[in-house]
Design a protein around this motif. Structure first.
Motif, short mmCIF file in Angstrom:
data_model
loop_
_atom_site.label_atom_id
_atom_site.label_comp_id
_atom_site.label_asym_id
_atom_site.label_seq_id
_atom_site.Cartn_x
_atom_site.Cartn_y
_atom_site.Cartn_z
N GLY A 143 0.81 -1.21 0.00
CA GLY A 143 0.00 0.00 0.00
C GLY A 143 0.84 1.26 0.00
N ALA A 144 2.16 1.09 0.00
CA ALA A 144 3.06 2.24 -0.03
C ALA A 144 3.07 2.87 -1.42
CB ALA A 144 4.47 1.82 0.37
N VAL A 145 3.70 4.02 -1.52
CA VAL A 145 3.75 4.81 -2.76
C VAL A 145 5.13 4.69 -3.38
CG1 VAL A 145 3.56 7.13 -3.73
CG2 VAL A 145 2.04 6.44 -1.86
N VAL A 146 5.20 4.28 -4.64
CA VAL A 146 6.49 4.17 -5.33
C VAL A 146 6.93 5.57 -5.79
CG1 VAL A 146 7.73 3.16 -7.27
CG2 VAL A 146 5.89 1.87 -6.17
N VAL A 147 8.18 5.89 -5.48
CA VAL A 147 8.79 7.14 -5.96
C VAL A 147 9.99 6.76 -6.83
CG1 VAL A 147 9.80 9.37 -5.32
CG2 VAL A 147 8.09 8.31 -3.83
N PRO A 148 9.80 6.59 -8.15
CA PRO A 148 10.91 6.17 -9.01
C PRO A 148 11.89 7.31 -9.22
CG PRO A 148 8.94 6.55 -10.31
CD PRO A 148 8.53 6.73 -8.89
N LEU A 149 13.19 6.99 -9.15
CA LEU A 149 14.24 7.98 -9.34
C LEU A 149 15.11 7.59 -10.53
CD1 LEU A 149 15.56 8.56 -5.68
CD2 LEU A 149 13.68 9.71 -6.86
N ASN A 150 15.46 8.58 -11.32
CA ASN A 150 16.37 8.39 -12.44
C ASN A 150 17.74 7.94 -11.93
OD1 ASN A 150 18.15 8.87 -14.70
ND2 ASN A 150 16.64 10.28 -15.53
N VAL A 151 18.35 6.95 -12.59
CA VAL A 151 19.65 6.44 -12.14
C VAL A 151 20.77 7.43 -12.42
CG1 VAL A 151 18.98 4.02 -12.38
CG2 VAL A 151 20.06 5.21 -14.31
N LEU A 152 20.51 8.47 -13.23
CA LEU A 152 21.54 9.44 -13.57
C LEU A 152 21.57 10.64 -12.63
CD1 LEU A 152 21.16 9.49 -17.46
CD2 LEU A 152 22.76 8.14 -16.08
N LEU A 153 20.67 10.68 -11.65
CA LEU A 153 20.60 11.83 -10.76
C LEU A 153 21.87 11.97 -9.93
CD1 LEU A 153 16.95 11.64 -9.34
CD2 LEU A 153 17.78 13.00 -11.26
N ARG A 154 22.27 13.22 -9.73
CA ARG A 154 23.37 13.50 -8.82
C ARG A 154 22.83 13.70 -7.41
NH1 ARG A 154 27.76 11.85 -11.11
NH2 ARG A 154 29.03 13.30 -9.87
N ALA A 155 23.72 13.73 -6.43
CA ALA A 155 23.31 13.76 -5.02
C ALA A 155 22.33 14.88 -4.69
CB ALA A 155 24.54 13.84 -4.12
N PRO A 156 22.55 16.14 -5.14
CA PRO A 156 21.58 17.20 -4.81
C PRO A 156 20.20 16.93 -5.39
CG PRO A 156 23.67 18.16 -5.51
CD PRO A 156 23.75 16.70 -5.82
N GLU A 157 20.16 16.32 -6.58
CA GLU A 157 18.88 16.01 -7.21
C GLU A 157 18.16 14.89 -6.46
OE1 GLU A 157 19.84 16.88 -11.88
OE2 GLU A 157 20.93 15.24 -10.91
N VAL A 158 18.92 13.89 -6.04
CA VAL A 158 18.34 12.82 -5.23
C VAL A 158 17.77 13.39 -3.93
CG1 VAL A 158 18.84 10.71 -3.90
CG2 VAL A 158 19.82 11.01 -6.19
#
Length: 501
Positions: free
Chosen positions: A76-91
Protein backbone atom coordinates in the motif's frame (compact mmCIF):
# COMPACT_ATOMS: atom_id res chain seq x y z
CA UNK A 1 -10.59 -1.53 -3.41
CA UNK A 2 -8.04 -1.22 -6.19
CA UNK A 3 -4.36 -1.90 -5.66
CA UNK A 4 -2.33 -1.62 -8.88
CA UNK A 5 -0.35 -4.71 -7.85
CA UNK A 6 -3.45 -6.73 -8.72
CA UNK A 7 -2.25 -6.78 -12.33
CA UNK A 8 0.67 -8.96 -11.29
CA UNK A 9 -1.34 -11.10 -8.88
CA UNK A 10 -3.98 -11.86 -11.55
CA UNK A 11 -1.49 -12.60 -14.34
CA UNK A 12 0.45 -14.89 -11.99
CA UNK A 13 -2.77 -16.75 -11.15
CA UNK A 14 -3.67 -17.17 -14.83
CA UNK A 15 -0.21 -17.88 -16.25
CA UNK A 16 2.10 -18.92 -13.39
CA UNK A 17 4.70 -20.68 -15.54
CA UNK A 18 4.68 -18.17 -18.40
CA UNK A 19 7.75 -15.93 -18.72
CA UNK A 20 7.27 -12.50 -17.16
CA UNK A 21 10.83 -11.17 -17.50
CA UNK A 22 13.44 -12.05 -20.11
CA UNK A 23 16.92 -10.71 -19.41
CA UNK A 24 20.60 -11.38 -19.96
CA UNK A 25 20.65 -13.63 -16.91
CA UNK A 26 17.72 -15.80 -17.95
CA UNK A 27 13.97 -15.88 -17.37
CA UNK A 28 11.64 -15.12 -14.46
CA UNK A 29 8.14 -16.60 -14.56
CA UNK A 30 5.00 -14.86 -13.36
CA UNK A 31 4.86 -17.12 -10.31
CA UNK A 32 8.46 -16.22 -9.44
CA UNK A 33 7.89 -12.50 -9.94
CA UNK A 34 4.81 -12.60 -7.73
CA UNK A 35 6.62 -14.57 -5.02
CA UNK A 36 9.73 -12.39 -5.06
CA UNK A 37 7.71 -9.20 -4.84
CA UNK A 38 5.82 -10.81 -1.92
CA UNK A 39 9.17 -11.21 -0.17
CA UNK A 40 9.96 -7.52 -0.63
CA UNK A 41 6.49 -6.56 0.59
CA UNK A 42 6.81 -8.71 3.71
CA UNK A 43 10.24 -7.29 4.53
CA UNK A 44 9.05 -3.70 4.11
CA UNK A 45 6.01 -4.35 6.30
CA UNK A 46 8.22 -5.68 9.11
CA UNK A 47 10.21 -2.43 8.88
CA UNK A 48 7.11 -0.34 9.40
CA UNK A 49 6.42 0.62 5.80
CA UNK A 50 2.70 0.71 5.13
CA UNK A 51 -0.13 2.34 3.20
CA UNK A 52 0.66 5.83 1.98
CA UNK A 53 4.37 5.74 2.88
CA UNK A 54 6.61 6.84 0.00
CA UNK A 55 9.43 4.43 -0.91
CA UNK A 56 11.98 5.54 -3.52
CA UNK A 57 13.14 3.07 -6.16
CA UNK A 58 16.18 3.77 -8.32
CA UNK A 59 17.34 1.11 -10.76
CA UNK A 60 17.73 0.48 -14.50
CA UNK A 61 15.69 -2.11 -16.40
CA UNK A 62 16.79 -5.15 -14.42
CA UNK A 63 14.54 -7.81 -12.82
CA UNK A 64 14.90 -6.23 -9.38
CA UNK A 65 13.00 -3.13 -10.53
CA UNK A 66 9.63 -4.86 -11.08
CA UNK A 67 10.29 -7.12 -8.09
CA UNK A 68 10.69 -4.09 -5.82
CA UNK A 69 8.05 -2.00 -7.61
CA UNK A 70 5.20 -4.48 -7.13
CA UNK A 71 6.46 -5.34 -3.66
CA UNK A 72 6.15 -1.69 -2.62
CA UNK A 73 2.66 -1.47 -4.11
CA UNK A 74 1.53 -4.63 -2.32
CA UNK A 75 2.15 -2.94 1.04
CA UNK A 76 0.00 0.00 0.00
CA UNK A 77 3.06 2.24 -0.03
CA UNK A 78 3.75 4.81 -2.76
CA UNK A 79 6.49 4.17 -5.33
CA UNK A 80 8.79 7.14 -5.96
CA UNK A 81 10.91 6.17 -9.01
CA UNK A 82 14.24 7.98 -9.34
CA UNK A 83 16.37 8.39 -12.44
CA UNK A 84 19.65 6.44 -12.14
CA UNK A 85 21.54 9.44 -13.57
CA UNK A 86 20.60 11.83 -10.76
CA UNK A 87 23.37 13.50 -8.82
CA UNK A 88 23.31 13.76 -5.02
CA UNK A 89 21.58 17.20 -4.81
CA UNK A 90 18.88 16.01 -7.21
CA UNK A 91 18.34 12.82 -5.23
CA UNK A 92 18.12 14.83 -2.02
CA UNK A 93 15.52 17.19 -3.54
CA UNK A 94 13.24 14.39 -4.69
CA UNK A 95 13.57 12.44 -1.43
CA UNK A 96 12.80 15.54 0.66
CA UNK A 97 10.03 16.76 -1.62
CA UNK A 98 8.25 13.38 -1.61
CA UNK A 99 8.77 12.76 2.11
CA UNK A 100 10.54 9.47 1.42
CA UNK A 101 12.09 7.62 4.36
CA UNK A 102 13.22 4.45 2.54
CA UNK A 103 15.36 4.22 -0.61
CA UNK A 104 16.04 1.15 -2.75
CA UNK A 105 18.87 1.98 -5.15
CA UNK A 106 21.27 0.16 -7.45
CA UNK A 107 25.02 -0.34 -7.13
CA UNK A 108 25.72 1.76 -10.23
CA UNK A 109 23.99 4.76 -8.67
CA UNK A 110 24.56 4.01 -4.99
CA UNK A 111 27.34 6.49 -4.22
CA UNK A 112 25.41 9.55 -5.40
CA UNK A 113 22.17 8.14 -4.03
CA UNK A 114 23.68 7.61 -0.59
CA UNK A 115 25.04 11.17 -0.53
CA UNK A 116 21.60 12.49 -1.49
CA UNK A 117 19.92 10.28 1.10
CA UNK A 118 22.23 11.63 3.79
CA UNK A 119 21.36 15.22 2.83
CA UNK A 120 17.65 14.31 3.06
CA UNK A 121 18.11 12.45 6.39
CA UNK A 122 17.05 9.14 4.83
CA UNK A 123 18.77 6.33 6.72
CA UNK A 124 17.01 3.27 5.27
CA UNK A 125 19.04 2.64 2.09
CA UNK A 126 19.12 -0.74 0.32
CA UNK A 127 21.42 -1.43 -2.63
CA UNK A 128 20.66 -3.83 -5.49
CA UNK A 129 23.78 -5.80 -6.57
CA UNK A 130 25.62 -4.37 -3.57
CA UNK A 131 29.39 -4.81 -3.35
CA UNK A 132 31.33 -5.18 -0.12
CA UNK A 133 32.05 -1.45 -0.04
CA UNK A 134 28.57 -0.30 -1.12
CA UNK A 135 26.79 2.17 1.18
CA UNK A 136 23.65 1.12 2.99
CA UNK A 137 22.43 -2.46 3.22
CA UNK A 138 22.17 -5.09 0.49
CA UNK A 139 18.83 -5.45 -1.26
CA UNK A 140 18.98 -9.14 -0.37
CA UNK A 141 17.92 -8.08 3.14
CA UNK A 142 14.49 -7.52 1.58
CA UNK A 143 14.27 -10.73 -0.43
CA UNK A 144 13.91 -13.55 2.09
CA UNK A 145 11.20 -15.85 0.69
CA UNK A 146 7.87 -16.03 2.50
CA UNK A 147 5.67 -19.10 2.81
CA UNK A 148 2.34 -17.38 2.16
CA UNK A 149 1.31 -14.72 -0.39
CA UNK A 150 1.19 -11.22 1.05
CA UNK A 151 -2.37 -9.85 0.94
CA UNK A 152 -2.68 -6.75 -1.21
CA UNK A 153 -3.17 -3.68 0.96
CA UNK A 154 -6.66 -2.21 0.67
CA UNK A 155 -6.33 0.94 -1.41
CA UNK A 156 -8.96 3.26 -2.85
CA UNK A 157 -8.84 3.86 -6.62
CA UNK A 158 -8.07 7.53 -5.85
CA UNK A 159 -5.17 6.76 -3.50
CA UNK A 160 -1.71 7.58 -4.76
CA UNK A 161 0.22 4.67 -6.27
CA UNK A 162 3.27 6.62 -7.43
CA UNK A 163 4.85 10.05 -7.25
CA UNK A 164 6.71 10.46 -10.52
CA UNK A 165 8.95 13.47 -11.01
CA UNK A 166 8.81 15.45 -14.22
CA UNK A 167 11.91 15.32 -16.37
CA UNK A 168 12.89 18.87 -15.49
CA UNK A 169 13.46 19.86 -19.13
CA UNK A 170 12.01 23.31 -18.42
CA UNK A 171 12.53 23.78 -14.67
CA UNK A 172 12.86 22.11 -11.27
CA UNK A 173 11.22 18.66 -11.30
CA UNK A 174 7.88 18.37 -9.52
CA UNK A 175 6.27 15.15 -8.30
CA UNK A 176 3.08 14.17 -10.11
CA UNK A 177 0.71 12.22 -7.85
CA UNK A 178 -0.65 9.30 -9.88
CA UNK A 179 -3.43 7.11 -8.52
CA UNK A 180 -4.00 3.36 -8.64
CA UNK A 181 -6.98 3.84 -10.99
CA UNK A 182 -5.12 6.16 -13.36
CA UNK A 183 -2.20 3.81 -13.67
CA UNK A 184 -4.41 0.76 -14.11
CA UNK A 185 -6.34 2.47 -16.91
CA UNK A 186 -3.12 3.62 -18.56
CA UNK A 187 -2.02 -0.01 -18.68
CA UNK A 188 -5.38 -1.38 -19.82
CA UNK A 189 -6.72 1.05 -22.43
CA UNK A 190 -3.60 1.47 -24.63
CA UNK A 191 -3.02 -2.29 -24.67
CA UNK A 192 -6.52 -2.88 -25.98
CA UNK A 193 -5.99 -0.31 -28.75
CA UNK A 194 -3.28 -2.36 -30.45
CA UNK A 195 -4.79 -5.68 -29.36
CA UNK A 196 -1.95 -6.87 -27.17
CA UNK A 197 -1.98 -10.58 -26.41
CA UNK A 198 -0.49 -12.72 -23.67
CA UNK A 199 1.82 -14.25 -26.29
CA UNK A 200 3.39 -10.86 -27.10
CA UNK A 201 6.94 -10.03 -26.05
CA UNK A 202 7.44 -6.36 -25.18
CA UNK A 203 10.94 -5.03 -25.79
CA UNK A 204 11.43 -2.94 -22.65
CA UNK A 205 14.27 -0.45 -23.04
CA UNK A 206 12.37 2.69 -22.03
CA UNK A 207 13.52 3.43 -18.47
CA UNK A 208 11.12 1.91 -15.97
CA UNK A 209 11.72 4.86 -13.64
CA UNK A 210 10.00 7.08 -16.23
CA UNK A 211 6.23 7.09 -16.63
CA UNK A 212 6.36 6.04 -20.30
CA UNK A 213 8.33 2.87 -19.60
CA UNK A 214 6.52 2.24 -16.33
CA UNK A 215 2.97 2.56 -17.67
CA UNK A 216 3.19 1.80 -21.37
CA UNK A 217 5.71 -1.05 -21.22
CA UNK A 218 5.96 -2.63 -17.76
CA UNK A 219 2.45 -2.18 -16.33
CA UNK A 220 0.85 -2.74 -19.71
CA UNK A 221 2.79 -5.94 -20.31
CA UNK A 222 2.14 -7.29 -16.81
CA UNK A 223 -1.57 -6.39 -17.06
CA UNK A 224 -1.96 -8.62 -20.12
CA UNK A 225 0.42 -11.38 -19.03
CA UNK A 226 3.10 -10.67 -21.64
CA UNK A 227 6.82 -11.27 -21.40
CA UNK A 228 9.01 -8.19 -20.90
CA UNK A 229 12.38 -8.34 -22.65
CA UNK A 230 14.47 -6.11 -20.37
CA UNK A 231 17.27 -3.98 -21.82
CA UNK A 232 19.00 -1.94 -19.08
CA UNK A 233 20.42 0.77 -21.33
CA UNK A 234 19.68 1.80 -24.88
CA UNK A 235 22.20 1.06 -27.58
CA UNK A 236 21.11 0.02 -31.08
CA UNK A 237 23.17 -3.16 -30.82
CA UNK A 238 21.64 -4.21 -27.48
CA UNK A 239 18.09 -3.52 -28.62
CA UNK A 240 18.40 -5.30 -31.94
CA UNK A 241 20.13 -8.28 -30.31
CA UNK A 242 17.32 -8.53 -27.73
CA UNK A 243 14.64 -8.36 -30.43
CA UNK A 244 16.37 -11.19 -32.27
CA UNK A 245 17.06 -13.27 -29.13
CA UNK A 246 13.64 -12.96 -27.48
CA UNK A 247 11.55 -12.71 -30.69
CA UNK A 248 10.08 -9.43 -29.47
CA UNK A 249 6.79 -8.48 -31.06
CA UNK A 250 6.32 -4.96 -29.65
CA UNK A 251 8.86 -2.15 -29.40
CA UNK A 252 8.12 1.04 -27.44
CA UNK A 253 10.54 3.90 -28.02
CA UNK A 254 11.16 7.60 -28.37
CA UNK A 255 12.07 9.27 -31.68
CA UNK A 256 15.80 9.35 -31.00
CA UNK A 257 15.75 5.56 -30.55
CA UNK A 258 14.01 4.99 -33.87
CA UNK A 259 16.55 7.23 -35.59
CA UNK A 260 19.50 5.44 -33.97
CA UNK A 261 18.16 1.98 -34.88
CA UNK A 262 17.63 3.11 -38.45
CA UNK A 263 21.19 4.45 -38.74
CA UNK A 264 22.70 1.32 -37.17
CA UNK A 265 20.98 -1.07 -39.55
CA UNK A 266 22.61 0.69 -42.50
CA UNK A 267 25.69 -1.44 -41.78
CA UNK A 268 24.45 -4.21 -39.45
CA UNK A 269 21.89 -6.97 -39.94
CA UNK A 270 19.58 -8.51 -37.34
CA UNK A 271 16.45 -10.63 -37.57
CA UNK A 272 13.63 -8.29 -36.52
CA UNK A 273 10.87 -10.11 -38.39
CA UNK A 274 9.10 -10.97 -35.11
CA UNK A 275 8.06 -7.32 -34.62
CA UNK A 276 4.40 -6.67 -35.34
CA UNK A 277 3.98 -3.13 -34.03
CA UNK A 278 6.11 -0.26 -32.76
CA UNK A 279 4.94 2.55 -30.49
CA UNK A 280 6.50 6.01 -30.50
CA UNK A 281 5.97 8.60 -27.78
CA UNK A 282 7.79 11.07 -25.57
CA UNK A 283 8.12 13.54 -28.44
CA UNK A 284 6.87 13.96 -32.00
CA UNK A 285 8.76 11.67 -34.38
CA UNK A 286 10.23 13.37 -37.49
CA UNK A 287 8.32 12.40 -40.61
CA UNK A 288 11.38 11.19 -42.48
CA UNK A 289 12.37 8.89 -39.59
CA UNK A 290 8.80 7.58 -39.41
CA UNK A 291 8.72 6.73 -43.14
CA UNK A 292 12.23 5.31 -43.36
CA UNK A 293 11.82 3.11 -40.27
CA UNK A 294 8.56 1.59 -41.50
CA UNK A 295 10.11 0.89 -44.89
CA UNK A 296 13.30 -0.61 -43.45
CA UNK A 297 11.72 -2.73 -40.71
CA UNK A 298 8.39 -3.47 -42.43
CA UNK A 299 6.42 -2.76 -39.26
CA UNK A 300 3.87 -0.01 -38.51
CA UNK A 301 4.61 2.75 -35.99
CA UNK A 302 1.69 3.86 -33.84
CA UNK A 303 2.35 7.29 -32.42
CA UNK A 304 0.88 8.40 -29.12
CA UNK A 305 1.11 11.34 -26.79
CA UNK A 306 1.23 11.67 -23.05
CA UNK A 307 2.96 13.24 -20.09
CA UNK A 308 4.20 12.38 -16.62
CA UNK A 309 1.20 14.30 -15.28
CA UNK A 310 -1.23 12.09 -17.19
CA UNK A 311 0.18 8.74 -16.04
CA UNK A 312 1.38 8.38 -19.62
CA UNK A 313 -1.29 8.25 -22.31
CA UNK A 314 -3.53 11.08 -23.53
CA UNK A 315 -3.92 10.19 -27.20
CA UNK A 316 -3.06 7.22 -29.36
CA UNK A 317 -3.43 6.06 -32.93
CA UNK A 318 -6.01 3.28 -32.71
CA UNK A 319 -4.26 0.67 -34.84
CA UNK A 320 -2.44 -0.03 -38.10
CA UNK A 321 -5.70 0.06 -40.08
CA UNK A 322 -7.13 3.23 -38.55
CA UNK A 323 -4.18 5.49 -37.89
CA UNK A 324 -3.22 8.91 -39.19
CA UNK A 325 0.54 8.98 -39.95
CA UNK A 326 2.45 11.91 -38.37
CA UNK A 327 -0.45 12.43 -35.97
CA UNK A 328 -0.32 11.52 -32.26
CA UNK A 329 -3.79 10.02 -32.64
CA UNK A 330 -7.09 10.76 -30.96
CA UNK A 331 -7.93 10.94 -27.25
CA UNK A 332 -8.14 7.49 -25.69
CA UNK A 333 -11.33 6.23 -24.05
CA UNK A 334 -12.55 8.48 -21.23
CA UNK A 335 -10.21 11.35 -22.07
CA UNK A 336 -11.02 14.75 -23.55
CA UNK A 337 -8.62 17.07 -25.36
CA UNK A 338 -9.28 20.55 -26.69
CA UNK A 339 -7.11 23.17 -28.40
CA UNK A 340 -7.23 26.58 -26.68
CA UNK A 341 -5.91 29.99 -27.62
CA UNK A 342 -4.14 32.28 -25.13
CA UNK A 343 -7.49 33.59 -23.87
CA UNK A 344 -8.81 30.11 -23.06
CA UNK A 345 -11.14 29.91 -26.06
CA UNK A 346 -11.56 26.64 -27.93
CA UNK A 347 -10.12 26.75 -31.43
CA UNK A 348 -11.71 25.14 -34.50
CA UNK A 349 -10.03 22.28 -36.39
CA UNK A 350 -7.39 23.00 -38.98
CA UNK A 351 -3.64 23.38 -39.23
CA UNK A 352 -3.99 27.16 -39.22
CA UNK A 353 -5.58 27.05 -35.76
CA UNK A 354 -2.63 26.25 -33.52
CA UNK A 355 -3.15 26.47 -29.78
CA UNK A 356 -2.34 24.73 -26.51
CA UNK A 357 -3.60 21.22 -25.82
CA UNK A 358 -5.67 21.02 -22.65
CA UNK A 359 -7.06 17.77 -21.31
CA UNK A 360 -9.26 16.30 -18.62
CA UNK A 361 -10.34 12.82 -17.62
CA UNK A 362 -9.35 9.94 -15.38
CA UNK A 363 -5.75 10.12 -16.59
CA UNK A 364 -4.79 13.48 -15.11
CA UNK A 365 -2.77 13.50 -11.90
CA UNK A 366 -4.22 14.40 -8.50
CA UNK A 367 -1.72 17.25 -8.40
CA UNK A 368 1.92 18.15 -7.86
CA UNK A 369 2.97 16.73 -4.51
CA UNK A 370 3.32 19.54 -1.98
CA UNK A 371 2.87 22.27 -4.60
CA UNK A 372 -0.73 23.52 -4.49
CA UNK A 373 0.02 26.75 -6.36
CA UNK A 374 1.66 24.93 -9.28
CA UNK A 375 -1.26 22.48 -9.30
CA UNK A 376 -3.81 25.31 -9.45
CA UNK A 377 -1.93 26.95 -12.33
CA UNK A 378 -1.74 23.68 -14.25
CA UNK A 379 -5.51 23.11 -13.90
CA UNK A 380 -6.60 26.69 -14.61
CA UNK A 381 -10.10 26.65 -16.08
CA UNK A 382 -10.74 23.08 -14.92
CA UNK A 383 -8.54 21.50 -17.60
CA UNK A 384 -4.92 20.39 -17.35
CA UNK A 385 -2.68 22.64 -19.44
CA UNK A 386 -0.10 20.49 -21.21
CA UNK A 387 2.15 23.27 -22.47
CA UNK A 388 2.15 21.62 -25.90
CA UNK A 389 1.08 23.46 -29.04
CA UNK A 390 -0.73 21.83 -31.92
CA UNK A 391 -3.97 21.50 -33.82
CA UNK A 392 -6.77 19.03 -34.47
CA UNK A 393 -8.01 17.93 -37.87
CA UNK A 394 -11.66 17.52 -38.80
CA UNK A 395 -11.63 13.88 -37.62
CA UNK A 396 -10.24 14.67 -34.18
CA UNK A 397 -6.68 13.53 -34.82
CA UNK A 398 -4.15 15.72 -33.03
CA UNK A 399 -0.89 17.04 -34.43
CA UNK A 400 1.87 18.42 -32.19
CA UNK A 401 3.67 21.51 -33.40
CA UNK A 402 5.91 22.30 -30.42
CA UNK A 403 6.25 23.02 -26.73
CA UNK A 404 4.71 26.34 -25.73
CA UNK A 405 7.82 27.23 -23.74
CA UNK A 406 10.03 26.46 -26.75
CA UNK A 407 8.15 28.74 -29.14
CA UNK A 408 10.55 31.27 -30.68
CA UNK A 409 9.24 34.78 -31.28
CA UNK A 410 11.56 36.38 -33.82
CA UNK A 411 10.76 39.98 -34.63
CA UNK A 412 7.11 39.42 -33.71
CA UNK A 413 6.75 36.26 -35.80
CA UNK A 414 6.12 32.82 -34.26
CA UNK A 415 8.70 30.21 -35.19
CA UNK A 416 7.97 26.61 -34.21
CA UNK A 417 11.30 24.81 -33.70
CA UNK A 418 9.93 21.43 -34.74
CA UNK A 419 8.97 22.75 -38.19
CA UNK A 420 12.56 23.83 -38.80
CA UNK A 421 13.90 20.60 -37.32
CA UNK A 422 11.78 18.61 -39.78
CA UNK A 423 13.52 20.46 -42.61
CA UNK A 424 16.95 19.88 -41.14
CA UNK A 425 16.32 16.16 -40.72
CA UNK A 426 15.70 15.88 -44.46
CA UNK A 427 19.26 17.00 -45.16
CA UNK A 428 21.27 13.86 -46.00
CA UNK A 429 24.18 14.94 -43.83
CA UNK A 430 22.18 15.66 -40.66
CA UNK A 431 21.91 12.90 -38.09
CA UNK A 432 20.36 14.90 -35.23
CA UNK A 433 19.07 18.46 -35.00
CA UNK A 434 17.62 20.79 -32.42
CA UNK A 435 16.39 24.33 -32.93
CA UNK A 436 16.26 26.88 -30.10
CA UNK A 437 15.76 30.58 -29.63
CA UNK A 438 18.63 32.70 -28.32
CA UNK A 439 18.41 36.31 -27.11
CA UNK A 440 18.83 39.00 -29.74
CA UNK A 441 18.89 42.75 -29.01
CA UNK A 442 17.17 43.74 -32.26
CA UNK A 443 14.67 40.89 -32.83
CA UNK A 444 14.08 39.66 -29.29
CA UNK A 445 15.09 36.12 -30.28
CA UNK A 446 17.13 34.62 -33.07
CA UNK A 447 16.78 31.11 -34.48
CA UNK A 448 19.71 28.79 -33.80
CA UNK A 449 20.25 25.23 -35.05
CA UNK A 450 22.45 22.72 -33.23
CA UNK A 451 23.50 19.92 -35.56
CA UNK A 452 25.03 16.46 -35.18
CA UNK A 453 26.38 15.44 -38.58
CA UNK A 454 26.27 11.95 -40.01
CA UNK A 455 29.64 10.17 -40.15
CA UNK A 456 31.54 11.10 -43.31
CA UNK A 457 29.70 14.42 -43.84
CA UNK A 458 31.63 17.67 -43.39
CA UNK A 459 28.85 20.22 -43.06
CA UNK A 460 29.30 23.99 -43.02
CA UNK A 461 27.25 26.78 -41.49
CA UNK A 462 26.59 28.27 -44.92
CA UNK A 463 25.35 24.94 -46.28
CA UNK A 464 22.83 24.52 -43.45
CA UNK A 465 21.61 28.11 -43.64
CA UNK A 466 21.17 27.95 -47.41
CA UNK A 467 19.39 24.60 -47.21
CA UNK A 468 16.83 25.95 -44.75
CA UNK A 469 16.45 29.30 -46.50
CA UNK A 470 15.29 27.52 -49.64
CA UNK A 471 12.61 25.58 -47.73
CA UNK A 472 11.07 27.84 -45.08
CA UNK A 473 9.95 31.45 -44.83
CA UNK A 474 12.62 34.11 -44.34
CA UNK A 475 11.79 34.67 -40.66
CA UNK A 476 12.09 30.94 -39.84
CA UNK A 477 15.46 29.79 -41.13
CA UNK A 478 18.36 29.66 -38.65
CA UNK A 479 20.96 32.40 -38.88
CA UNK A 480 23.08 30.71 -36.23
CA UNK A 481 24.40 27.15 -36.53
CA UNK A 482 26.50 25.12 -34.12
CA UNK A 483 27.91 21.64 -34.69
CA UNK A 484 28.25 19.15 -31.85
CA UNK A 485 29.25 15.52 -31.45
CA UNK A 486 26.00 14.76 -29.57
CA UNK A 487 22.88 16.43 -28.18
CA UNK A 488 22.19 16.41 -24.43
CA UNK A 489 19.41 13.95 -23.65
CA UNK A 490 17.24 13.09 -20.69
CA UNK A 491 17.22 9.53 -19.37
CA UNK A 492 14.36 8.79 -21.75
CA UNK A 493 16.04 10.17 -24.86
CA UNK A 494 14.36 13.57 -25.10
CA UNK A 495 16.58 16.49 -26.09
CA UNK A 496 17.37 18.79 -23.15
CA UNK A 497 16.82 22.07 -24.95
CA UNK A 498 17.33 24.15 -21.83
CA UNK A 499 20.97 22.96 -21.91
CA UNK A 500 21.32 24.20 -25.48
CA UNK A 501 20.15 27.77 -24.91
Amino acid sequence: MLNLAVILRESAACRPEAPALLHDGGTMTYAELDARSDAVAAALLTRGVGPGDPVALQAPNIPEFPVAYYGILKTGAVVVPLNVLLRAPEVAHQLRDSGTRTLITWAGAADEAAKGAAKADVTEVFVIHAAADSPGRPFTDLTTPVTEPVPLADRSPTDIAAIVYTSGTTGVPKGAELTHFQMYMNADIPGRLFEIKAEDVVLTVLPLFHVYGMSSAMNLGIRFGCALSLVPRFTPEKVLAAIERDRATIFDGVPTMFGALLAYTDEHSYDTSSLRVCVSGGDAIPAHVFDAFEQQFQVPILEGYGMTETASTITFNPGPDDRRPYSVGRPVWGVEVQVWDDEGRRMPPGRNHIGEFVTRGYQTMRGYHGHPRATAEAFEGGWFHTGDLGYADADGFLFIVDRKKELIIRGGYNVYPREVEEVLYRHPGVREAAVVGVPDERLGEEVKAIIVARPGHALTVEEIVDYCRERVAAYKYPRLVEFRDALPLTGTGKVLKKDLV
